[in-house]
Design an enzyme around this catalytic site. Sequence first.
Site, mmCIF file in Angstrom:
data_model
loop_
_atom_site.group_PDB
_atom_site.id
_atom_site.type_symbol
_atom_site.label_atom_id
_atom_site.label_comp_id
_atom_site.label_asym_id
_atom_site.label_seq_id
_atom_site.Cartn_x
_atom_site.Cartn_y
_atom_site.Cartn_z
ATOM 1 N N ARG A 108 52.453 15.522 -9.164
ATOM 2 C CA ARG A 108 52.475 16.637 -10.116
ATOM 3 C C ARG A 108 53.765 16.549 -10.929
ATOM 4 O O ARG A 108 54.844 16.822 -10.422
ATOM 5 C CB ARG A 108 52.403 17.984 -9.372
ATOM 6 C CG ARG A 108 52.323 19.174 -10.315
ATOM 7 C CD ARG A 108 52.033 20.449 -9.576
ATOM 8 N NE ARG A 108 53.132 20.858 -8.719
ATOM 9 C CZ ARG A 108 53.115 21.944 -7.950
ATOM 10 N NH1 ARG A 108 52.027 22.706 -7.910
ATOM 11 N NH2 ARG A 108 54.145 22.253 -7.209
ATOM 12 N N SER B 160 42.388 24.612 -7.887
ATOM 13 C CA SER B 160 43.207 25.727 -7.413
ATOM 14 C C SER B 160 42.441 27.036 -7.516
ATOM 15 O O SER B 160 41.808 27.319 -8.538
ATOM 16 C CB SER B 160 44.491 25.833 -8.244
ATOM 17 O OG SER B 160 45.324 24.722 -8.038
ATOM 18 N N LYS C 253 58.038 30.671 -7.780
ATOM 19 C CA LYS C 253 57.133 31.788 -8.076
ATOM 20 C C LYS C 253 57.819 33.095 -7.690
ATOM 21 O O LYS C 253 57.848 33.472 -6.531
ATOM 22 C CB LYS C 253 55.810 31.637 -7.326
ATOM 23 C CG LYS C 253 54.770 32.673 -7.744
ATOM 24 C CD LYS C 253 53.444 32.417 -7.054
ATOM 25 C CE LYS C 253 52.384 33.415 -7.475
ATOM 26 N NZ LYS C 253 51.999 33.296 -8.879
#
Length: 210
Positions: free
Chosen positions: A38, A107, A136
Amino acid sequence: MNRLYLVTDSDVARKAGHTLPFVVEEACRAGVRWVQLREKELSTRAFLELGAEIKQITQAYGANLIINDRVDVALALDADGVHVGQGDMPYSMVRTLIGPDKIIGLSINNLAELQAIAGAQLDYLGIATIFPTGTKQDTSSLLGLDGLQQLCRQTSLPTFAIGGINAQNIQQVMQTGVTGAAVVSAICGHPSPYEASREMIELLNDRMIE
C-alpha cells in the site's frame, strides 16, 4: 488460510529505521504469507520498481502479494491480487480486468457496505477500523470488538480485521470469529519486524489450539 496479514507503510518503516523490502522479508521469514503493498504517495514508476522488488521476496517465501488500489500496477507485476476500498474502482470492474483466478479483497466499514456486496465475486473482506490508530484520529467510526463480531456473523467470506491491532490485543480480536488480523505499525514500526511477526503468529496459533 494464514491468519496474519501485513499491510505495508513505508513512512512507518522508515521512522523505525527500516527499508520496506527489509520489513517484508523479515515478516515473510517469520511466517507471514499475506502482504499488501500500500503506497499512496509513490509515482507509478516508483511503485512498479518497489513492487518488483517486493514480489521477488514474496515469491521466494510462497506468500501472496496483494496490491492496494492500483489495478494497473497489479497487472503489470502479475501480482496475486488487488485490495480495493469503498472509494476505489468497483470490485466488479476489478474482476473483469484481472480475471477469475486472482484475489480480490474489499474494505468494509459498516453493515450497510456489507449488505451491498451480497453475491459479489470477492475472496476476502478487510473490516475496519477496530481500534484507534496513529493514522485515524476520528474515533466515531470505530467498530470495536462488538462491531467486528457483528459483521463477521453476517458473512461467509474470509475476514481480516485491521486498525490498531498488535500483540497485546490480537487474541481478543480473534475471539470475534474473524478469520485473521491485518497489521501495519505493529510490524512495520517494530524494532524487529521478524520478532514482531513471530510473536503475533505464535499468539494466533495459541488461540487456534484453545
